[in-house]
Design a protein around this motif. Sequence first.
Motif, PDB file in Angstrom:
ATOM      1  N   ALA A   1     -69.387  18.418 -17.235  1.00 37.28           N
ATOM      2  CA  ALA A   1     -68.146  19.128 -16.908  1.00 37.28           C
ATOM      3  C   ALA A   1     -67.847  19.025 -15.416  1.00 37.28           C
ATOM      4  O   ALA A   1     -66.688  18.875 -15.018  1.00 37.28           O
ATOM      5  CB  ALA A   1     -68.249  20.582 -17.325  1.00 37.28           C
ATOM      6  N   GLY A   2     -68.867  19.092 -14.606  1.00 33.80           N
ATOM      7  CA  GLY A   2     -68.659  18.924 -13.167  1.00 33.80           C
ATOM      8  C   GLY A   2     -68.152  17.539 -12.823  1.00 33.80           C
ATOM      9  O   GLY A   2     -67.255  17.369 -11.983  1.00 33.80           O
ATOM     10  N   LEU A   3     -68.700  16.534 -13.474  1.00 35.28           N
ATOM     11  CA  LEU A   3     -68.237  15.170 -13.239  1.00 35.28           C
ATOM     12  C   LEU A   3     -66.820  14.957 -13.747  1.00 35.28           C
ATOM     13  O   LEU A   3     -66.052  14.178 -13.166  1.00 35.28           O
ATOM     14  CB  LEU A   3     -69.189  14.167 -13.892  1.00 35.28           C
ATOM     15  CG  LEU A   3     -70.579  14.056 -13.268  1.00 35.28           C
ATOM     16  CD1 LEU A   3     -71.458  13.140 -14.102  1.00 35.28           C
ATOM     17  CD2 LEU A   3     -70.485  13.563 -11.843  1.00 35.28           C
ATOM     18  N   ALA A   4     -66.454  15.653 -14.827  1.00 34.61           N
ATOM     19  CA  ALA A   4     -65.098  15.514 -15.362  1.00 34.61           C
ATOM     20  C   ALA A   4     -64.056  16.093 -14.416  1.00 34.61           C
ATOM     21  O   ALA A   4     -62.899  15.682 -14.434  1.00 34.61           O
ATOM     22  CB  ALA A   4     -65.007  16.191 -16.721  1.00 34.61           C
ATOM     23  N   THR A   5     -64.455  17.051 -13.588  1.00 33.71           N
ATOM     24  CA  THR A   5     -63.496  17.661 -12.666  1.00 33.71           C
ATOM     25  C   THR A   5     -63.362  16.895 -11.352  1.00 33.71           C
ATOM     26  O   THR A   5     -62.564  17.285 -10.510  1.00 33.71           O
ATOM     27  CB  THR A   5     -63.878  19.117 -12.366  1.00 33.71           C
ATOM     28  OG1 THR A   5     -65.188  19.152 -11.803  1.00 33.71           O
ATOM     29  CG2 THR A   5     -63.839  19.956 -13.624  1.00 33.71           C
ATOM     30  N   ILE A   6     -64.110  15.813 -11.187  1.00 33.08           N
ATOM     31  CA  ILE A   6     -63.968  15.010  -9.965  1.00 33.08           C
ATOM     32  C   ILE A   6     -62.555  14.455  -9.850  1.00 33.08           C
ATOM     33  O   ILE A   6     -62.026  14.290  -8.749  1.00 33.08           O
ATOM     34  CB  ILE A   6     -65.025  13.887  -9.930  1.00 33.08           C
ATOM     35  CG1 ILE A   6     -66.409  14.492  -9.703  1.00 33.08           C
ATOM     36  CG2 ILE A   6     -64.717  12.851  -8.870  1.00 33.08           C
ATOM     37  CD1 ILE A   6     -67.537  13.494  -9.771  1.00 33.08           C
TER      38      ILE A   6
END
Length: 76
Positions: free
Chosen positions: A13-18
């Motif tokens: 999820a953190g990578l998706a918000t990049i």
Amino acid sequence: MNITLQSAKMIGAGLATIGLTGVGAGIGIVFGSLVLAFARNPALKQQLFGYTILGFALTEAIALFALMMAFLILFT
């Protein structure tokens, strides 16, 4: 729930918000370009504003897609 699966979801999820960083820069570019174009030719105010709103909407759609992916990763 397995702690490994939960941590993998958080990382995903953190990578998706990049993608949201690019959206922030894109919105800044869109409205910065509006200011520059309006300063060069104030007579085109209405046409420039229409193009700006279109650019903003398309850029914001990318942000909503990135957030949707992050929520899908977290809550499925």
